[in-house]
Design a protein around this motif. Sequence first.
Motif, PDB file in Angstrom:
ATOM      1  N   ASN A   1       0.807  -1.222   0.000  1.00  0.00           N
ATOM      2  CA  ASN A   1       0.000   0.000   0.000  1.00  0.00           C
ATOM      3  C   ASN A   1       0.837   1.267   0.000  1.00  0.00           C
ATOM      4  OD1 ASN A   1       1.050  -0.290   2.538  1.00  0.00           O
ATOM      5  ND2 ASN A   1      -0.893  -0.012   3.629  1.00  0.00           N
ATOM      6  N   GLY A   2       2.118   1.141  -0.363  1.00  0.00           N
ATOM      7  CA  GLY A   2       2.970   2.320  -0.447  1.00  0.00           C
ATOM      8  C   GLY A   2       3.611   2.726   0.862  1.00  0.00           C
ATOM      9  N   THR A   3       3.383   1.982   1.917  1.00  0.00           N
ATOM     10  CA  THR A   3       4.018   2.289   3.208  1.00  0.00           C
ATOM     11  C   THR A   3       5.382   1.620   3.281  1.00  0.00           C
ATOM     12  OG1 THR A   3       2.875   0.404   4.204  1.00  0.00           O
ATOM     13  CG2 THR A   3       1.824   2.560   4.410  1.00  0.00           C
ATOM     14  N   LEU A   4       6.180   2.024   4.250  1.00  0.00           N
ATOM     15  CA  LEU A   4       7.536   1.490   4.393  1.00  0.00           C
ATOM     16  C   LEU A   4       7.510   0.022   4.808  1.00  0.00           C
ATOM     17  CD1 LEU A   4       9.314   4.403   6.317  1.00  0.00           C
ATOM     18  CD2 LEU A   4       9.553   3.814   3.888  1.00  0.00           C
ATOM     19  N   TYR A   5       8.493  -0.713   4.306  1.00  0.00           N
ATOM     20  CA  TYR A   5       8.669  -2.084   4.758  1.00  0.00           C
ATOM     21  C   TYR A   5       9.033  -2.075   6.241  1.00  0.00           C
ATOM     22  CZ  TYR A   5       8.837  -3.588  -0.137  1.00  0.00           C
ATOM     23  OH  TYR A   5       8.519  -3.841  -1.456  1.00  0.00           O
ATOM     24  N   PRO A   6       8.708  -3.132   6.968  1.00  0.00           N
ATOM     25  CA  PRO A   6       9.053  -3.181   8.393  1.00  0.00           C
ATOM     26  C   PRO A   6      10.541  -2.957   8.658  1.00  0.00           C
ATOM     27  CG  PRO A   6       7.472  -4.898   7.888  1.00  0.00           C
ATOM     28  CD  PRO A   6       7.852  -4.274   6.575  1.00  0.00           C
ATOM     29  N   PHE A   7      11.430  -3.524   7.776  1.00  0.00           N
ATOM     30  CA  PHE A   7      12.867  -3.361   8.038  1.00  0.00           C
ATOM     31  C   PHE A   7      13.277  -1.894   7.885  1.00  0.00           C
ATOM     32  CE2 PHE A   7      13.502  -3.321   3.477  1.00  0.00           C
ATOM     33  CZ  PHE A   7      14.704  -2.655   3.299  1.00  0.00           C
TER      34      PHE A   7
ATOM     35  N   ILE B   1      11.906  -9.150  -0.304  1.00  0.00           N
ATOM     36  CA  ILE B   1      11.612  -7.719  -0.327  1.00  0.00           C
ATOM     37  C   ILE B   1      12.699  -6.924  -1.035  1.00  0.00           C
ATOM     38  CG2 ILE B   1      10.226  -7.781   1.780  1.00  0.00           C
ATOM     39  CD1 ILE B   1      12.587  -6.862   3.344  1.00  0.00           C
ATOM     40  N   LEU B   2      13.889  -7.568  -1.260  1.00  0.00           N
ATOM     41  CA  LEU B   2      14.966  -6.915  -1.999  1.00  0.00           C
ATOM     42  C   LEU B   2      14.862  -7.155  -3.494  1.00  0.00           C
ATOM     43  CD1 LEU B   2      17.980  -7.733   0.355  1.00  0.00           C
ATOM     44  CD2 LEU B   2      16.639  -5.631   0.238  1.00  0.00           C
TER      45      LEU B   2
END
Length: 630
Positions: free
Chosen positions: A588-594, A617-618
């Motif tokens: 949804n366009g939010t930052l990844y947890p890391f 995620i990379l």
Amino acid sequence: MDHNNIDDGHHLIFAEEDMNSDGSDYVPSGDEEDDESLNSDNYDMEIDTFPMSRILSKCKMVCIPPEQPNWSEISVETLRGLIQKHCETETVRVFLCEIDEDSQYYEGYYSDINREIIPSMTGLAAGEKVEAKRYLRTKHYRTMLDYACRDQVGERGEAKIKLILDTAKRYQINMRLFLATYENIEFTWNSSHNSWQESTDSRDEGKSLATPLHSLIDNSQATVESLRTICRAWPRIIFIRNNELNCAKTILMNLVFSCSWDNDIKRLRAFSDVLFEAAEKTKEGARGLVVASDTINEGVDKYFDNGEERNGEERNGEEQTVIHVITTYYDRPEGALPIFLKWWPDALKHISLSSENQGDHPFFNIFRCLKTYESLVKSIEAFIEYSSLDALVACFLYDNIQDGYGFDFLIQALELKEVEMCSRYHVPTMKTDERWQSHLLKSVHQLLQRKDAHGRSLLHYMAAYMVDDDDSERTKHSRGVRRKIEKEYHDAGRDFPYQLLYHMNMDREDHEGLNLEVLLWWKKHRITTYTKAGDIMKWILSKDNNLALSVDDHGLNPLQYAVSTGKKWSDELKTVASIVPDWSHPGNGTLYPFLIAAHSGDDLDTVFELLKFDVSILTPQPGSKKEQSR
């Protein structure tokens, strides 16, 4: 002889010389001797076993000095006359504000009837009686306001309270000093010194030190308007504590206890509303009044100083709060809980953090003290409806060491045919009812769907839950942990050092081995708690898998929110990440947890482990600019 009618219907008969006495020259009946005796070999036995009712029927009671009126029952007209009399002599301030130890405004307590008069009762003609003298032994002086607050005729007491306060205002009497006056000074007759002596300081003796407001609260016949009149005169009076048996109770605590005797929820609600109304006019507010626990009475200015501070907010100490009292002493606490939880919705959170008395948690209390399943369900629903979501998470993950987690009890009430009640009290099990169980199921379903003002669900707060570091210290000191370790000693055939049970401090250098076992037990229990949080999250998703897609007002899913609150990999963050793998790469366009963890920059291990947990995620996502450039 003179005859005086007393309000309870008894006739007191006084000798002429006694009527003129102020009592200072009397000798208590215990120092007198009776020359008459019983003609019996069983003299002592006859004296001791002679029925008191028969003694009273044969006696003419003589009180020396004469009894004073019951000052709490005087009429409004009588009180107005006394005030007028003191106005004329310019002593009205003393009459209202001070306890005049030389006045007749006291409650008298007289000696018991001397059984040595029994021999003189033999052979009495019909209607003939023996004179029995009772001597004044104790005098309790109170303020006129306190007497008015004790009046058992509520409307009359209300009128007297208004009269007293109106007079005080007219004479510009300081309401703070006036209302905060302790209500009782006690004098006891000392036969050795042949004089009256003031009793030892009540604080040292652990006796009651209370204000007139406390007397009003304890008076079940007092009116709501009486309470409102006093609170409006000086709102901060509600923060003055009384000191009873070394336990300084808030006025709200006194009210809750007072209404518990007959479970008078209607009175509790009406009086609480007045107290909250007054509290809202102070800096502490209604919440400040509710959160206070029993503690040492340090006065108004240091009202919260005994609580520990967390994030700038005072929290409860280790004693009982009104929530504890309600869940322990009320037959149907569901009617009383909303009164206070609406002002303190995060009560269960703070209580869970600071409960030293393991097993005395309010949520556990309802599984310990209630006797009907209907009341149990309604009490659970009251906690669910009026508590904040993070407070409920703290409650469900609270473990009293002996009985398990709060959530385990909820599941029993929700799904089983019998609830295994907490140990030691009442019946060991309680049968559930299909109708009320269905009702509870609906309430829990609504809880799972519920979102707070930030758009967060129960799942968000469960994911973000962190075991407080300070809990290790409190757990080391808890009886429950010691019992657990004691059992491990016995199972291994080792002798447990019982002398430690008498020492709260387990960090003793001469018991390093046991101290190490406590720390190891805590580490194990810490992991167990995080595992339990993960199990609860799985249970929530089993009820509605769509909740995995829920995000808060910032677009954060439960894993993202947990990381944003500072939860680290060492806090078993892997448990949360494993429940819904898709949480690692939100779309949804939010930052990844890391990246959220990296932004805080204070724990690189968490950043690395989150990357390691889901390396995908990379990998450039289809349609992304990086993928197109390739």
